[in-house]
Design a protein around this motif. Structure first.
Motif, mmCIF file in Angstrom:
data_model
loop_
_atom_site.group_PDB
_atom_site.id
_atom_site.type_symbol
_atom_site.label_atom_id
_atom_site.label_comp_id
_atom_site.label_asym_id
_atom_site.label_seq_id
_atom_site.Cartn_x
_atom_site.Cartn_y
_atom_site.Cartn_z
ATOM 1 N N ALA A 112 84.177 17.634 -37.664
ATOM 2 C CA ALA A 112 83.272 17.969 -38.759
ATOM 3 C C ALA A 112 81.891 18.254 -38.185
ATOM 4 C CB ALA A 112 83.204 16.833 -39.771
ATOM 5 N N THR A 119 78.185 16.960 -44.721
ATOM 6 C CA THR A 119 79.188 17.693 -43.956
ATOM 7 C C THR A 119 79.086 19.166 -44.297
ATOM 8 O OG1 THR A 119 80.665 15.785 -44.012
ATOM 9 C CG2 THR A 119 81.641 17.902 -43.440
ATOM 10 N N GLY A 149 85.636 20.129 -43.050
ATOM 11 C CA GLY A 149 85.926 20.059 -41.621
ATOM 12 C C GLY A 149 87.222 20.771 -41.274
#
Length: 354
Positions: A112, A119, A149
């Motif tokens: 990530a 994120t 991610g």
């Protein structure tokens, strides 16, 4: 938003809406052209129109260099809006990649890109997860999205230290080793040599490394090769031994044989056996007779000789199995006396003896 800041290697988006100056309401506008370019070099940056909802159009792009971006919005060749987008390099990478695994496991790693506690959406084109076996062969890796991610999955097929390299925009981001352990552990005990036609004990065992469970072994669990080529049942035979962990293997031809114990296509243990031609044995007797005159003591010495291949061996242990009979011309037995294991004495009668 994507009109002010873009993160390196991260998918960035922005939305455009147009307002009617008279009414103040949003309205759709046709013929709009949006372009992005690198301010330092003027290199165009691909931009994609994603959605159009409620008179709002969303665009997305991804930058691959740290240079700032020039954004232009035009209609029919007329410039409506121009702006500089700054590229933010303040990003961190959260990498989760296992250090150990077993052969046949599905290994999962995740990456990530973080900005603070947020994120950021990863562009999978710019992240690479490369796995190499101990023989420097690449292992197939499947890339999947996991929220913002990325997840990477692979299945190791051989034990040993696997090199893992993570690249971002073609540059090394992280590198480590994942030690892949054998899923099964095996033991194979076999002598170094034997001769053709003899039963050779083969003691084996197989255990699941994860559960500790003992696995059953059958004759099909073995791979036998000669000069790197598998041999079939015309060259050897195999049968069960005295216990469930013992097999008896018999080779019908001489040669150097490599015996491998396998389970679920995984090689667990191996040994090499030299099989020599069958030894042929022949037993001979050396007879030395000393026959004297009538009434005198005569002696007969018999020596057993065993010929094995080209070797001549005296067989002392067979001497006590020898018996000598002496008869006169009329077929009457002559008394004999054994002085040693292979020497017999008697008194020779008149007229000769046999």
């Amino acid at each position: 938003d994507g009109l002010r800041t873009a993160f390196l290697g991260v998918t960035t988006s922005f939305s455009l809406r147009f307002v009617d100056e008279k009414t103040g309401n949003y309205k759709p506008v046709s013929g709009i052209a949006v372009s992005l370019s690198n301010e330092a070099h003027g290199t165009p940056i691909p931009v994609e129109q994603c959605t159009e909802v409620d008179n709002s159009t969303t665009y997305s792009y991804c930058v691959e260099t740290p240079d700032n971006i020039r954004l232009r919005v035009e209609q029919g060749g007329m410039l409506l809006f121009e702006h500089t987008v700054k590229v933010n390099m303040d990003i961190q990478f959260d990498v989760s990649s296992p250090e150990t695994a077993f052969v046949g496991d599905t290994v999962i790693a995740s990456i990530a890109i973080m900005h603070g506690t947020s994120t950021l959406p990863v562009d999978k084109r710019f992240l690479q997860y490369i796995v190499e076996t101990p023989r420097c062969e690449q292992v197939p890796v499947v890339h999947t999205s996991a929220g913002n991610g990325m997840e990477f999955q692979y299945c190791p097929r051989e034990p040993g230290a696997h090199r893992v390299a993570i690249l971002f925009l073609g540059n090394p981001l992280a590198e480590h080793e994942t030690v892949v352990q054998p899923r099964f552990r095996g033991v194979l005990e076999l002598g170094d040599s034997a001769s053709v036609g003899t039963d050779i004990p083969l003691c084996v065992s197989c255990t699941d490394s994860k559960s500790g469970e003992k696995k059953q072994i059958s004759p099909s669990s073995f791979l036998i090769e000669r000069q790197g080529q598998p041999v079939d049942s015309s060259i050897f035979s195999m049968s069960n031994g005295a216990t469930e962990d013992e097999f008896l293997v018999k080779f019908l031809e001489p040669g150097s044989f490599h015996v491998s114990l396998r389970h679920e296509q995984e090689s667990l243990a191996s040994a090499t056996l030299e099989v020599t031609p069958e030894k042929k044995e022949n037993l001979y007797f050396s007879v030395i007779a000393s026959i004297g005159i009538v009434g005198a003591v005569s002696r007969i010495t018999v020596q057993p000789l065993l010929v094995v291949g080209n070797m001549l061996e005296k067989q002392k242990e067979k001497a006590d199995q020898i018996s000598v009979q002496v008869t006169d011309p009329l077929g009457v037995s002559v008394p004999v006396t054994s002085r040693s294991a292979n020497r017999t004495e008697f008194t020779a009668p008149g007229g000769g003896c046999s």
